[in-house]
Structures are given as C-alpha cells and as structure tokens.
Motif scaffolding. Structure first.
Motif, PDB file in Angstrom:
ATOM      1  N   UNK A 413      -0.311  -1.828  -4.438  1.00 15.87           N
ATOM      2  CA  UNK A 413      -0.361  -2.017  -5.873  1.00 15.87           C
ATOM      3  C   UNK A 413       0.295  -0.869  -6.602  1.00 15.87           C
ATOM      4  N   UNK A 414      -0.003  -0.767  -7.915  1.00 13.22           N
ATOM      5  CA  UNK A 414       0.565   0.310  -8.727  1.00 13.22           C
ATOM      6  C   UNK A 414      -0.059   1.658  -8.405  1.00 13.22           C
ATOM      7  N   UNK A 415      -1.281   1.654  -7.823  1.00 14.09           N
ATOM      8  CA  UNK A 415      -1.949   2.925  -7.527  1.00 14.09           C
ATOM      9  C   UNK A 415      -2.807   2.829  -6.271  1.00 14.09           C
ATOM     10  N   UNK A 416      -2.566   1.837  -5.423  1.00  7.51           N
ATOM     11  CA  UNK A 416      -3.432   1.656  -4.263  1.00  7.51           C
ATOM     12  C   UNK A 416      -2.656   1.082  -3.086  1.00  7.51           C
ATOM     13  N   UNK A 417      -3.245   1.315  -1.899  1.00  9.00           N
ATOM     14  CA  UNK A 417      -2.771   0.717  -0.645  1.00  9.00           C
ATOM     15  C   UNK A 417      -4.000   0.196   0.071  1.00  9.00           C
ATOM     16  N   UNK A 418      -3.969  -1.068   0.469  1.00  8.82           N
ATOM     17  CA  UNK A 418      -5.092  -1.654   1.184  1.00  8.82           C
ATOM     18  C   UNK A 418      -4.569  -2.476   2.354  1.00  8.82           C
ATOM     19  N   UNK A 419      -5.374  -2.537   3.381  1.00 10.24           N
ATOM     20  CA  UNK A 419      -4.999  -3.336   4.535  1.00 10.24           C
ATOM     21  C   UNK A 419      -6.113  -3.367   5.558  1.00 10.24           C
ATOM     22  N   UNK A 442     -14.467   1.770   8.465  1.00 11.03           N
ATOM     23  CA  UNK A 442     -14.095   0.887   9.573  1.00 11.03           C
ATOM     24  C   UNK A 442     -12.635   0.521   9.539  1.00 11.03           C
ATOM     25  N   UNK A 443     -12.359  -0.750   9.843  1.00 12.51           N
ATOM     26  CA  UNK A 443     -10.972  -1.211   9.926  1.00 12.51           C
ATOM     27  C   UNK A 443     -10.366  -1.521   8.574  1.00 12.51           C
ATOM     28  N   UNK A 444     -11.163  -1.502   7.514  1.00 11.97           N
ATOM     29  CA  UNK A 444     -10.641  -1.766   6.172  1.00 11.97           C
ATOM     30  C   UNK A 444     -10.108  -0.464   5.589  1.00 11.97           C
ATOM     31  N   UNK A 445      -8.784  -0.341   5.529  1.00  6.28           N
ATOM     32  CA  UNK A 445      -8.148   0.856   4.998  1.00  6.28           C
ATOM     33  C   UNK A 445      -7.894   0.645   3.517  1.00  6.28           C
ATOM     34  N   UNK A 446      -8.344   1.603   2.707  1.00 13.36           N
ATOM     35  CA  UNK A 446      -8.171   1.480   1.260  1.00 13.36           C
ATOM     36  C   UNK A 446      -7.925   2.862   0.669  1.00 13.36           C
TER      37      UNK A 446
END
Length: 925
Positions: A413-419, A442-446
């Motif tokens: 996004x404009x200010x985030x990375x998620x995966x 855990x496995x949720x990277x944010x």
C-alpha cells in the motif's frame, strides 16, 4: 716233578735236540746263570722233557667302556699264571696275570675308545707256556660331541651331527606317546643329517644318540628338541573403536606364550602376549582410525614359533569433524566436509532416512546437494563415515531451507507491506537505510507506517539463517495538480504539489500522450492545444517502476482570452527578446566576458548542483569548457573541502599507520570497512578501505588502496568476509619504475596461501587494454570455496586518464555485466594505488552511466561530492573530473567527438588549482 728215565735211541736223541732248542728259547728265564751249570743241567736233563700246558678253553668279555675291557676265564688245571699279549698304538703289550680264584677276572685299561683289539692269552706252567688262546675284544665308542636341530615343523625335527671317528652306525632313542622308539641310522657322509618324523606338534622330546662300533654301543649323547607348535585355529574381534581392536582366541594345547605382529605407519610392531586363561583376550591399542591392519599371531612353545595365523581387522573410522552448509536454496541444501581418507565412504541421512551413499571420492572435499526439499522447512542431517562396513559416530546438525520471498503474494500500500509467508522464519524486517521495521505474528507479515514511495528490503530470518531478501517499493504518494494559462491557450502549464513521500517521476497524460517528468521538476508546459478548450489531465507518481495506486484526474482549460491578444503578446515578447540579444551582443558584451561570474549547472559554490538532463548536457558541457575550461576548474575546486571535517582516528593509530600506503589518504571512521574475523591470531580489524555509494545502494562498492606486502592477507580477508565476487584493479603493479601495488594473486595456476585462504588462478584472458582472471578461493579451516572475477585495466596512466573514452567504457561494461549477472548484493572491490583517483573515476563512470540510462540525466558534480563524503580525494585530478564529462558527451554524441580531448593537458588545468598541485606533489600516490 720226577724225571722220566728212558732208553736213548736215535729217535730220543732227535727229540732231545728239539726240546733243547725249545728250552733255549722259552725257558731261558729259569736257566742257571753260569754256562757250566747250564751245560751240566742240559746234560743232566737229557734224560727228562717238560710238556706245554693247555690253553684256556674260553675267554669272555665281562665288561667294557671307552678305555677298558674286563676279561674273564676259567683257569687251566688250576694253573695260576697267565700272560696276556696285545698291540696298542703300534707297540706290543704284555701283561702277567696271577689267578687265585676259581674264575680269572682281569681289566685291560688305558685303551683307546671304539677300538678292536687282538689278544693272545698264554697259560704258563713250570715256566712252560701254552701255545696261546687268541681272541678279539672291542672298547665302547665315544658319544657324538654335539647334536644340532637343523630344522623343524609341527610333525618333524631334523638333526645333524658329526660322526665319531668315522663310525657309521648310530641308534636314536626317544619316547613318543608313552612308548619307546628306536631308530637305526647309517652315516655315509662327513655330516650326519637325520629327520625324525611323525611327531606331535608343540612337544618337547628327550633324545639319546648312541654310537655303535662292532656291535658295541656308546653310553649315549642325551639332548632335547621341540617340534613347532600349531597355530591358533581362529581369532575373533570381540570389540573395536577408533584407536583399538580387542582380539580373542583359544590357546593351543594350553600354550601360554604368543607373539602378535603387524605394521603401523610403515614400521613393524610386535607384541608379546602371555595367556593365563582358558580364553586369551588381548587389546591392540594406539591404532589409527579407519585403517585395515594385517595381523600374524604366532604360537610360541619352548622358544619355538609356529608358522603364524594370519588375519585382518579394521578400526572404526572417525567422526566427520564438521559439516558446512555451503549453499541453501528454496528446495535444496549443499553440504561440504573434508575428505580425510579417500578409502572411506559416507552415508548421508536427512531426517533419519538415507539419501546418499557417497563412495569413491577422489577430491579433498566432499560436496553433495540434496534436492526436492520443501521451502522454509527444518531438516536434520547426519553424515556417517563408512569403512569396511564399519560406521563412525554420526555428525548431526540441523538446517532450514530458504523461502522464496518473490513468490509471496505481497500486498503493498501507500504505507504498508502485508503478506502470508509459508515457511519457517522467526523474524521479519523491512529496512530502508537506517530505518528498520519489525513484524510479529507468525506467518502473517505486516509492516505499517512505511514511507510512501520508498524501497524497503524485506528480510526473513530464522535464528541465524537468512531465509530470503526481497526488495519491495511502497506505492508512491498521490499527487494533486492544477493547470495554468500558458501561451494564449496554445499550451498548458500543469503544476503539481510535493506530497510527503518519495517518487522518481511524474507521468502527465493529456489526450492520451503520456510524458514522464523527473521529480526535480514541479511543472510541465505542453504545447499543441487550442485556446478556450477543456482537456482531461491525468497525473500519476512513480517510484522506479511502481506506479501510484490511483492517478489524479482533473479538467484543464486553456486560455479563453483570444488568439489575437495572444498573438500580439507573442510578437511583443519576441521583439523584446531580440532587443535584449542585440543589447548584450553589441552594447554590453562584457556581460559574457571572461570577467563575468561563471554560471552553469552549478553556480559557483553557493548553489547546490542538480542533475543535467540529456537534452541540456551538451550545452552544459560547452559552457563549462569556455574560457579555457574555467567552469570545470570552478566546479572541481568547490569539491576540495568536501568531507574533510570527518574523523580518521582509527587510521592514525600507531599499530595501523604501517598499513597505509600514503599518510594523507586515510579512510573516514564512519564508513571504513572493518575486518570481522573471529580468529584470535588477527589482532586488528583495520584495513585502508571505505564503503562507497552506488546507484542502487550506499554500499555498492569498496574503494581501497593497492595492497602492501604486509596487507595482502588482510586484503583477501576483506574479500572473503564481504563475500566479494568481483575485484576491479585500475593500476599496474609497477609504473614509472615505482611500485604502485603489491602483486596479490598467484603468477600461474599454482595455488598460493594468503592467511587462511588458498587462492588458485583458474583462467587468465589478456587484451591489449585489460586482463581478465578467475580465482578460486578456498578457506583452509572450513574448505568452503568461492569464485572471484578479477578485472585488471592495464592502460591507465597514473594521475591521468585513458587515451580515449571508448576503451574505459567498454571495460566498465564488462564489470557491469558481471555485477548484473551475479546479483549477490555483495560490494565490488575497486582499487588503484591510493584508491582515490582512478578508483573514484571508474566508480563514478559506472554510476553515471546507470543514471543516464535509467533517468535520462546525470549529476557528475553531485555524485563526486557524495563519494568524497565517504573517502577523501575521490576523483583525484581535474583531468579525471573532465574525463567523466567527456565520457557522457561521447555517449550522447558518438559522431561528434572532439579532435583534441580537453582533459589531456593536466598541467594547464592545475594552474588555477594550487591546493591540488600541492596535494599532487606531496602524496603522488
């Protein structure tokens, strides 16, 4: 005895004459001493005759030995006088014997052993002898002097001796299994040799050897001899380890002495073993691990050895000391370890299952890749040494496979990375320069709170393992814009804001014709429109190749005030411009004279330089070249103080001063390269080298001096620790009779050891202007191996520049293609002699050509300024600074190269650079 009377006749007279003669011979012992008396007796006895006594009937040998014979006989008619006659050693012997017993017993002594004597026994009566009884008798022979054992085995003994006085008959007596044995031996040689066979193994025999002469035996020579013992039937290995083998066997016939023979390290070993048990148990120690030994076990009985029982036994191979995970990928791991003995094989297991039986390894290092693994998964591996079906203790460890960050469905996004990341990791970070964001859960990277338009390096770690690295660019910020009247409505001027965030370009799209504008500009004038019209404008920001999420779309109206007014204004404006041009050219030419303050892309030192676009660079170049390159001199002189206020404390420490080639080219503390080895023998982390910025990162290069003899090992340590894959050398080892750099690589394919690193030159390709080399670098402690490419530019004069730009740009292309192909992220090492002049020029050229290619602009002054903040004197001479501009010109105008390069006359350039002249003559690196 009464005399016998008889009538004398002629017969009687003859008889008397014979008796007289006989008496004269044998009876002289009783004759009268006087002749008269004798004649009287003869005349007196003519009337009487004494007859001879009888011989003994029989003489027997009652006993004998080597020097005597004892004789016995019965007296004749009780006659007691006898004479025994015989020869000894050629002379006649006579013994008078007086018999007073019913049986005569007489010992003849002082005889020779083993000799046959001829005896005559005469009976004597009244002085008259019998005719004599003749017989022979033999003395006992001597014993042999010595019997030797010439040979023996388990069932026989071979004896030898010298015959006694050429006697050929012997009797050998001994006992076997409780019964007496006798062997008759006939000797026909100067030395007797006799084999006693059918004996029992490992038995001590008592022999008596009797000499036989004329049927008479000697007393016998007594001796003992032993048959060879049997070998043990079987030897078993009861236990073993890396340094010992325990053997067991059953004793042979209760024999307690054994000898164990074997070889170790080329020398023969012998161990004496005493067995006191029903089963012998013996440990052979101090052996070599993983070695096959050939043993011979000898049974010893009464000092006699058996032939020996031969067998082999093997020690346990050693544990692999260390296994290195040299490579990890998403689906594979590569394991390496040292191969100590090429006779050994190895069993590799993953999670307890066999995956490879590695045999016949001919190299010093074993390398094996395990494929088809799952990403981000922990695997337990073990390596077992195998020799002769014996296994060592297994080396065990764990590792994890890498994760493919690029395959993750990242939501940026404009200010985030998620995966959501599938795979094993314990820590996730996103870094942009000095800022680092950490993700938990855990496995949720944010990652949140990120800077719009910035590029972040996302890194996943599991303990000390880096699972993956991936660059992600945040969506650049959205723009807002407005349009302004321009050119009476025939052009539009679009102006946009500067929002918070990063962006590299702005895309302006009007009527389906997009234009990209660099972020240094906030407006654009677009011609080709009609007045009093409305057009739709779309603006989008870019950060590299990443586009903002939503374009800003708005309506833009052109100037409605009429074409005529606009035309009039344009004519007036044109007239004004013509007037100004005439005024400057004819009335005030001094405004553009030499005395005029120079203005260019960088106005003196008071204005910060900005990038020059492709379209403007030619004009910029020519403007700098005016007035004998005054513009170049002014720009270059403005760089002299850059970075000089920064500290260099570590470089001037007493222990580090000898490591500097020049005392005025020292690395700044904040960005110096530190040697990070943990080897206790290395006392310092110092090397004269700095991290240098590039186009993609702030540590894209390492600029360093040419190694000194004392720093060659440190130079290779730096290459190893920084995982360098390419080294660019832009000097020769010797120039103008002066040493510029120590040769730090092997002269041929023979490996050279630099500290703990073994360097081998695997290839060398020579060109008129450069030489390319490939090195294999192997760490002596871990056996890890890497390859390093060596780019050596050989036609660049010290303090000067190459004769033409094309050659250096071709060389730079070789380096850049290698960096792009490897894509390891590791820095590239660049050095000349001091590591500032030619080094700075080639680094700047590489970055500027990338900037030109990707952005359509270059900022030469700005990048040299940036380099000098990391290392002093980068781009050391003005001629090198001008050369960079000429390279860009030759790229942009390949068919318009100047006939005479303006950067070649270094002395003229230095006329206005006193400080640089002083630096040149003082250091001359």
């Amino acid at each position: 005895m009464r005399p016998l009377s008889f009538k004398i006749t002629s017969d009687h007279f003859l008889l008397w004459v014979l008796l007289s003669l006989l008496w004269g011979v044998t009876g002289s012992v009783t004759a009268s001493p006087t002749t008269a008396t004798t004649q009287t007796a003869q005349s007196t006895t003519l009337s009487t005759i004494k007859p001879s006594p009888e011989n003994v009937k029989k003489v027997e040998v009652q006993g004998r030995n080597e020097t005597s014979i004892t004789l016995t006989w019965s007296p004749v008619n009780n006659i007691s006088t006898y004479i025994l006659q015989y020869n000894k050693n050629g002379s006649s012997k006579k013994e008078n014997i007086s018999a007073s017993q019913a049986e005569v017993k007489h010992e003849v002594s002082s005889l020779n052993a083993g000799t046959k004597y001829h005896f005559t026994l005469v009976t004597v009566f009244e002085g008259v002898n019998s005719t004599g009884y003749t017989f022979t008798a033999v003395t006992a022979p001597e014993n042999v002097k010595k019997v030797e054992v010439q040979g023996r085995n388990e069932t026989s003994i071979t004896l030898t001796w010298s015959p006694v006085n050429n006697i050929s008959t012997y009797i050998l007596q001994y006992n076997k299994n409780g019964s007496s044995k006798k062997e008759n031996i006939s000797a026909s040689q100067a030395e007797v040799k006799h084999e006693v066979s059918s004996l029992n193994a490992g038995t001590k025999y008592h022999f008596t050897l009797v000499t036989v002469f004329e049927g008479v035996n000697s007393t016998g020579y007594t001796f003992t001899a032993v048959t060879a013992p049997e070998n043990v039937k079987k030897v078993e290995v009861q236990g073993r380890n890396e340094t010992s083998i325990t053997l067991t066997w059953s004793p042979v016939n209760n024999i307690s002495t054994y000898i164990l023979q074997y070889n170790k390290n080329g020398s023969s070993k012998k161990e004496n073993i005493s067995a006191s048990q029903a089963e012998v148990k013996h440990e052979v120690s101090s052996l070599n691990a993983g070695t096959k030994y050939h043993f011979t076990l000898v049974t010893v009985f009464e000092g006699v050895n058996s032939t020996g029982y031969t067998f082999t036994a093997v020690t346990v191979p050693p544990k692999v000391p260390f296994v290195n995970v040299s490579e990890r990928s998403v689906t594979s791991i590569t394991l390496k370890w040292i191969n100590v003995d090429r006779n050994w094989s190895y069993l590799l297991q993953i999670n307890g299952s066999d995956v490879a039986d590695i045999k016949n390894v001919s190299s010093d290092v074993v390398s094996h890749s395990v494929t088809s693994l799952n990403p981000g998964t922990m695997y337990k591996y073990s390596v077992t040494t195998v020799f002769e079906e014996l296994n060592s203790t297994a080396y065990e460890n764990v590792t994890v496979t890498a994760i493919d960050c690029a395959s993750v469905a990242w939501h940026v996004g404009n200010s985030s990375i998620k995966g959501i990341v599938e795979g094993l990791f314990s820590n996730a970070t996103a870094s942009n320069g000095s800022q680092t964001h950490v993700s938990f859960g855990g496995n949720n990277v944010s990652f949140t709170g990120l800077y719009p338009g910035a590029t972040y390096e996302v890194s996943l770690m599991y303990e000390t393992y880096q699972q993956c690295r991936h660059n992600l660019t945040i969506l650049p910020p959205g723009l807002t814009a407005h349009c302004e009247y321009w050119a009476a409505g025939y052009s539009i001027r679009i102006v946009w804001n500067k929002p918070v965030g990063m962006w590299t370009d702005v895309e302006v799209n009007v009527t389906g014709k997009p234009k990209k504008i660099p972020n240094t500009v906030q407006y654009i004038v677009i011609p080709g429109f009609l007045p009093a019209r409305t057009y739709e404008v779309s603006l989008a920001s870019f950060s590299g190749t990443v586009r903002s999420s939503e374009p800003f779309v708005f309506k833009c109206s052109t100037d409605p005030r009429g074409v005529i007014a606009g035309s009039v204004l344009a004519v007036l404006l044109f007239c004004v411009l013509v007037f100004l041009a005439i005024f400057i050219l004819f009335i005030r030419p001094d405004l553009i004279s030499r005395k005029r303050t120079f203005i260019s892309g960088c106005e003196l030192v008071t204005k910060k330089c900005s990038a020059i676009s492709v379209d403007m660079f030619a004009a910029h170049f020519h403007q700098l070249s005016m007035d004998d390159n005054r513009g170049f001199s002014v720009e270059y002189e403005s760089l002299i103080p850059v970075g000089t206020e920064q500290t260099q404390k570590v470089a001037v420490l007493p222990e580090n001063k000898p490591k500097n080639r020049f005392n005025n080219v020292l690395p700044y503390d904040w960005c110096r390269v530190k040697l990070t080895t943990s080897d206790s023998s290395e006392s310092s982390d110092y090397i004269n080298a700095n991290y240098m910025p590039g186009y993609n990162s702030n540590r894209e290069y390492i600029a360093t001096q040419g190694p000194l003899p004392s720093t060659v090992n440190d130079f290779w340590r730096m290459i190893w620790e920084q995982t360098v894959g390419g080294v660019v050398m832009v000097t020769n080892c010797t120039e103008g009779g002066r040493t510029k750099c120590e040769r730090y690589w092997p002269a041929n394919s023979t490996p050279c050891l630099y500290g703990n690193l073994l360097v081998t030159m695997t290839s060398e390709q020579q060109d008129p202007n450069w030489t390319l080399r490939d090195f294999n670098v192997k760490h002596r402690n871990t056996s890890e191996q890497r390859t390093v490419k060596h780019f050596h530019f050989t036609s660049w004069p010290d303090h000067g520049v190459p004769q033409c730009t094309e050659v250096l740009m071709q060389f730079r292309g070789l380096v850049r293609r290698h960096i792009e192909r490897e894509r390891t992220g590791a820095p590239t090492v660049v050095h000349c002699s001091a590591g500032v002049g030619r080094t700075g020029t080639i680094i700047a050229l590489d970055v500027l050509l990338q900037q030109l290619e990707k952005k359509g602009e270059v900022d030469i002054n700005g990048f040299v300024h940036k380099m000098r903040l990391n290392r002093p004197h980068m781009v050391q001479t003005e001629s090198q600074y001008v050369f960079l501009h000429q390279c860009i010109m030759d790229i942009l105008q390949p068919d318009e190269k100047t006939d005479e390069h303006i950067y070649e006359n270094t002395d003229m350039i230095y006329v206005n650079a006193t400080a640089l002249q002083e630096f040149r003559y003082n250091s001359n690196p």
